[in-house]
Design an enzyme around this catalytic site. Structure first.
Site: not given
Lengths: 367, 367
Positions: B193, B126, B170
């Site tokens: 998200d 990422k 995460q």
């Protein structure tokens, strides 16, 4: 330009052989349907504070299933009026128990804006239903030209008032108000409508629990439970995808492990898809749209539609109410069906009362 | 007790005729699938700040469609790697434009707890992707025995920091933490998200717009758009109903006017239902579960599954990755299909970058 198609009026409440005219372009399910919207005000009167806040699993005695009256039919009638009465009695008993134990009376506040007669009727019916079970109802009636700010002020007061456990804003609001803003102002803890996106999100997500579930879809599922209809593993088709009925009904069926398809205005060949369903929940707002040939033999049908059909020549009222499903035809194919009226309709208000009770129990940690 | 069934390994990346063993009780779609969960960490890297925050409608030239390499096949390959690269270039250009115009650089914060190697890899990937397009990334790495309170403290700081436009936690978190609590602590404005129930609720509701859409499902839809696949009016089947992929993918397809059915672990005869689909999105996490015979000729297939299959004898790595769909069989029936790897996978991180950019644009009212 709409052409018309003559179809037999297959509703159970008109003389056999009578015909009604349905525009051909209405045979498809409309995206936004007047009659579904008509039900908003009813729908606003009932939800669930948790998915299990009433004993939905208790089955009626098989004796409670009555065969539809027409000699040709075989479908059992799912008697929403009777189930709703039973639930209201259970609620009344629970309210008495809570009052005796901790001295708390559930309170429901209603905000009514404007002078729509239908809205006034819904509010009156709600008030009576509250009175009957022992819920204290509070009503604010504002004039049509009130400002959004005034409505928000009352909602804020109700949010802060510990004697109020549920808040309803009677829809539709006057056009100059932003409905989304007003509904979002209701505290999530008191949103007995279950229309808040946070509630809908939790309903959609596995492992999350909504605070409240919209009452009409919840009423549909409770009817299935009370009549012992297995949902898990079944094919279910929901007709219509409104925020109030179709979409949450599909989410509820999925939570119960059905395999769900939503049929809507853009669906091609809806009859083919509906014909695969073991369970049909129809909330399309199209009178007699679902014909006998659409139905899989033995299917269970929950008809949410309440559609006025013009019968000026036969009724002093000028209309009668029919569902989305051709009742007479469906009775010959389905194993069980809700009548219209007397099916889902009475369940909606029962679910509102149930949601309000659950909210009060949760607020006072009373089990 | 699981018995086993020998099925041909029809993935494109193994020698023809090789077989793999799948327990019979795994032929049904499992409710919670390891390999889908494996993708959580990938999925967490991408969303959309609004449903139209990237030009999903732009079609690739038909020349971009390449026929799958096997001589027997006819399906076009939906090249997610290429589309994702293209989108990342678009994002990079937009970030430069914003920086020049208003001096703002999008910022993405990542909270990593514990020492899982896979999580560390995802975070590293990422970070690299952010660097490549010009997004500034911030990382907090806490030890496995940190408290939930510590995690919440960092989230709170990121929520308040105007230089951060997206926050990722995460997953998975250590077992002693409540994942729901932690995820809900992320500000709705920075929830790139899109896992917050408020976002999911808005996604489910007609007339509402989510702030962010979960990235993997959004990546699926963008692939369909970019390859000019008509969604409106089509039958779509989503296999799997996870909060991260299946459920939001179904909601997105429905928003685009498909007629959607979700097939899941409790579905009887899933192959019959899948065979009706014009569009299949599979997120079951079952290697090669969807066989050629399940597929309607001409269907378009988006395969979200990334399943490691044991090939110790053939690969120094010991495994290779296959999708939920038998690629070789599907290529002979479908009109277009995503490969695994190189299909949906690269889209997920592209959608995260897109969501972060959109969040920054929204925060600074930059169009």
């Amino acid at each position: 330009m709409a052409s018309t198609l003559i179809v037999p009026d297959c509703s159970s409440s008109t003389a056999a052989g009578a015909s009604c005219f349905i525009p051909v372009n209405k045979i498809r399910i409309r995206r936004s349907v007047f009659h579904v919207h008509q039900q908003i005000s009813i729908a606003r009167w009932g939800h669930k504070a948790s998915l299990l806040n009433i004993d939905t699993r208790r089955l009626f005695s098989p004796m409670a299933l009555t065969v539809a009256s027409n000699a040709e039919t075989s479908a059992k009638v799912i008697d929403g009026k009777s189930v709703a009465k039973h639930i209201r009695e259970e609620i009344s008993t629970e309210i008495s128990r809570m009052k005796e134990a901790i001295g708390v009376i559930p309170g429901l506040a209603v905000v009514l804006v404007g002078d729509r007669k239908d809205s006034a009727t819904y509010v009156r019916n709600k008030k009576k239903a509250c009175d009957d079970v022992g819920i204290k109802s509070y009503e604010i009636h504002l004039s049509e030209d009130s400002t959004e700010q005034e409505v928000l002020k009352y909602i804020s007061e109700f949010n802060d008032d510990p004697s109020i456990h549920g808040i309803l804003v009677q829809l539709p609001l006057p056009r100059h108000m932003n409905e989304e803003n007003v509904l979002n102002a209701v505290s999530i803890d008191k949103d007995v409508d279950g229309f808040h996106p946070l509630n809908i999100g939790r309903l959609a997500m596995r492992g999350r629990e909504p605070m409240f579930v919209p009452c009409t879809p919840k009423g549909c599922i409770v009817l299935l439970h009370r009549y012992g209809v297995t949902i898990k593993g079944k094919r279910a088709v929901v007709i219509g995808r409104s925020n109030i009925v179709g979409m949450p009904a599909a989410l509820l069926l999925q939570r119960e492990d059905a395999t769900v398809t939503i049929v809507h205005s853009r669906t091609k060949n809806p009859e083919e898809i509906v014909r695969q369903a073991d369970i049909i929940i129809s909330a399309a707002g199209q009178p007699n749209m679902v014909r006998g040939s659409w139905i899989k033999p033995g299917a269970v049908i929950i008809d949410v539609g309440i559609n006025p059909v013009d019968v000026r020549s036969k009724s002093p009222r000028g209309y009668h109410l029919v569902g989305d499903v051709c009742y007479e035809e469906a009775c010959r194919v389905a194993s069980a069906i809700t009548p219209v009226p007397g099916g889902v309709g009475p369940m909606t208000i029962a679910m509102l009362l149930s949601n309000t009770l659950s909210s009060a129990k949760r607020a006072h940690n009373f089990d």
